[in-house]
Design a protein around this motif. Sequence first.
Motif, PDB file in Angstrom:
ATOM      1  N   GLY A  38      -8.082  14.584 -62.055  1.00 22.02           N
ATOM      2  CA  GLY A  38      -7.110  15.101 -61.108  1.00 22.02           C
ATOM      3  C   GLY A  38      -5.695  15.074 -61.642  1.00 22.02           C
ATOM      4  O   GLY A  38      -5.423  14.605 -62.757  1.00 22.02           O
ATOM      5  N   VAL A  39      -4.787  15.598 -60.833  1.00 20.70           N
ATOM      6  CA  VAL A  39      -3.356  15.515 -61.092  1.00 20.70           C
ATOM      7  C   VAL A  39      -2.687  14.997 -59.821  1.00 20.70           C
ATOM      8  O   VAL A  39      -3.220  15.129 -58.712  1.00 20.70           O
ATOM      9  N   TRP A  40      -1.517  14.407 -59.995  1.00 20.55           N
ATOM     10  CA  TRP A  40      -0.789  13.898 -58.845  1.00 20.55           C
ATOM     11  C   TRP A  40       0.682  14.282 -58.975  1.00 20.55           C
ATOM     12  O   TRP A  40       1.180  14.558 -60.064  1.00 20.55           O
ATOM     13  N   ARG A  41       1.358  14.301 -57.850  1.00 20.51           N
ATOM     14  CA  ARG A  41       2.794  14.529 -57.839  1.00 20.51           C
ATOM     15  C   ARG A  41       3.368  14.041 -56.522  1.00 20.51           C
ATOM     16  O   ARG A  41       2.643  13.933 -55.519  1.00 20.51           O
ATOM     17  N   ALA A  42       4.635  13.715 -56.534  1.00 17.60           N
ATOM     18  CA  ALA A  42       5.325  13.262 -55.332  1.00 17.60           C
ATOM     19  C   ALA A  42       6.195  14.402 -54.815  1.00 17.60           C
ATOM     20  O   ALA A  42       6.858  15.097 -55.586  1.00 17.60           O
ATOM     21  N   SER A  43       6.171  14.605 -53.503  1.00 17.24           N
ATOM     22  CA  SER A  43       6.980  15.627 -52.862  1.00 17.24           C
ATOM     23  C   SER A  43       7.530  15.048 -51.567  1.00 17.24           C
ATOM     24  O   SER A  43       6.769  14.519 -50.752  1.00 17.24           O
ATOM     25  N   ALA A  44       8.843  15.127 -51.394  1.00 18.54           N
ATOM     26  CA  ALA A  44       9.505  14.575 -50.211  1.00 18.54           C
ATOM     27  C   ALA A  44       9.151  13.096 -50.022  1.00 18.54           C
ATOM     28  O   ALA A  44       8.953  12.633 -48.900  1.00 18.54           O
ATOM     29  N   GLY A  45       9.035  12.392 -51.139  1.00 17.03           N
ATOM     30  CA  GLY A  45       8.771  10.962 -51.076  1.00 17.03           C
ATOM     31  C   GLY A  45       7.338  10.579 -50.818  1.00 17.03           C
ATOM     32  O   GLY A  45       7.031   9.391 -50.678  1.00 17.03           O
ATOM     33  N   VAL A  46       6.433  11.568 -50.763  1.00 13.93           N
ATOM     34  CA  VAL A  46       5.014  11.291 -50.507  1.00 13.93           C
ATOM     35  C   VAL A  46       4.206  11.691 -51.740  1.00 13.93           C
ATOM     36  O   VAL A  46       4.287  12.831 -52.198  1.00 13.93           O
ATOM     37  N   ALA A  47       3.428  10.751 -52.252  1.00 10.44           N
ATOM     38  CA  ALA A  47       2.594  11.035 -53.418  1.00 10.44           C
ATOM     39  C   ALA A  47       1.243  11.577 -52.975  1.00 10.44           C
ATOM     40  O   ALA A  47       0.633  11.073 -52.029  1.00 10.44           O
ATOM     41  N   GLY A  48       0.792  12.625 -53.651  1.00 10.35           N
ATOM     42  CA  GLY A  48      -0.504  13.215 -53.334  1.00 10.35           C
ATOM     43  C   GLY A  48      -1.228  13.625 -54.605  1.00 10.35           C
ATOM     44  O   GLY A  48      -0.630  13.751 -55.677  1.00 10.35           O
ATOM     45  N   TYR A  49      -2.532  13.852 -54.493  1.00  7.48           N
ATOM     46  CA  TYR A  49      -3.347  14.204 -55.659  1.00  7.48           C
ATOM     47  C   TYR A  49      -4.301  15.327 -55.317  1.00  7.48           C
ATOM     48  O   TYR A  49      -4.613  15.597 -54.148  1.00  7.48           O
ATOM     49  N   ALA A  50      -4.784  15.992 -56.362  1.00  9.53           N
ATOM     50  CA  ALA A  50      -5.789  17.049 -56.228  1.00  9.53           C
ATOM     51  C   ALA A  50      -6.756  16.930 -57.385  1.00  9.53           C
ATOM     52  O   ALA A  50      -6.385  16.481 -58.476  1.00  9.53           O
ATOM     53  N   GLY A  51      -8.016  17.328 -57.166  1.00 14.56           N
ATOM     54  CA  GLY A  51      -9.044  17.221 -58.189  1.00 14.56           C
ATOM     55  C   GLY A  51      -9.423  18.574 -58.756  1.00 14.56           C
ATOM     56  O   GLY A  51      -9.364  19.594 -58.064  1.00 14.56           O
ATOM     57  N   PHE A  52      -9.821  18.579 -60.024  1.00 15.70           N
ATOM     58  CA  PHE A  52     -10.240  19.816 -60.678  1.00 15.70           C
ATOM     59  C   PHE A  52     -11.713  20.111 -60.409  1.00 15.70           C
ATOM     60  O   PHE A  52     -12.537  19.205 -60.290  1.00 15.70           O
ATOM     61  N   LEU A  53     -12.005  21.398 -60.327  1.00 12.12           N
ATOM     62  CA  LEU A  53     -13.351  21.873 -60.037  1.00 12.12           C
ATOM     63  C   LEU A  53     -14.009  22.443 -61.283  1.00 12.12           C
ATOM     64  O   LEU A  53     -13.343  23.005 -62.156  1.00 12.12           O
ATOM     65  N   VAL A  54     -15.330  22.313 -61.340  1.00 14.11           N
ATOM     66  CA  VAL A  54     -16.148  23.006 -62.332  1.00 14.11           C
ATOM     67  C   VAL A  54     -17.325  23.633 -61.585  1.00 14.11           C
ATOM     68  O   VAL A  54     -17.628  23.253 -60.452  1.00 14.11           O
ATOM     69  N   ALA A  55     -17.970  24.592 -62.211  1.00 13.70           N
ATOM     70  CA  ALA A  55     -19.155  25.194 -61.603  1.00 13.70           C
ATOM     71  C   ALA A  55     -20.242  24.140 -61.487  1.00 13.70           C
ATOM     72  O   ALA A  55     -20.419  23.299 -62.364  1.00 13.70           O
ATOM     73  N   GLY A  56     -20.970  24.169 -60.384  1.00 10.25           N
ATOM     74  CA  GLY A  56     -22.013  23.185 -60.151  1.00 10.25           C
ATOM     75  C   GLY A  56     -23.162  23.310 -61.138  1.00 10.25           C
ATOM     76  O   GLY A  56     -23.411  24.372 -61.697  1.00 10.25           O
TER      77      GLY A  56
END
Length: 202
Positions: free
Chosen positions: A127-145
């Motif tokens: 995944g990757v993460w970043r902070a926006s407006a003081g709130v940290a969040g993350y997202a995960g990468f997808l691959v074909a099943g």
Amino acid sequence: MPSLYRCRTSLGEVAALFAATPPPRADWSAELWPGRTGLVVRRDGEERRIDAMRWGADLPAGAADFPRHRRSELWFRELWPAHAHLLAPEARCLIVVEEFALPDGPAGARTRTWYGFDNPPLFAWAGVWRASAGVAGYAGFLVAGDAPAPAAAMPAIVLPEGYDAWLGGDMRIAGRIARQQRAHDAMYREPTDAPWGADRTP
């Protein structure tokens, strides 16, 4: 897409399995839909650090850097090469997962089928993460099943031997990890009768 996963664990277990430094305390959800709080491992200098963050990061959805949208999962190609700065080593993380669910069955009657590993009991999602407006969040990468989860998309799983490469490797190595489709012979598949969208709140 994998929009539901579990993280029923302890900071001690995560610290041991990921060789990472835990915070003094942290609160996270045992079962996660986007918007809930999960655990990630990220690089902090020469060490790995465990953090609790919101599942969902403000990331671009196209070639332009703005506007940005809250994304819980995305494909590597959506950030590379147009947004390479969002893929720098300091922006990468390992999302701590016990098991993830995919919907099964016909529309209107879908149920949850869980996928995970008995050993180790936790695994990492690139995944990757970043902070926006003081709130940290993350997202995960997808691959074909792939077997045993032959869905349109599943998490990009990082094996333990790839942790350092994902958190600190060059873009060539990182791109290979985040796009690698593979069969996971040791992964279990557990169908349930639980309705897919039950308890779907942030």
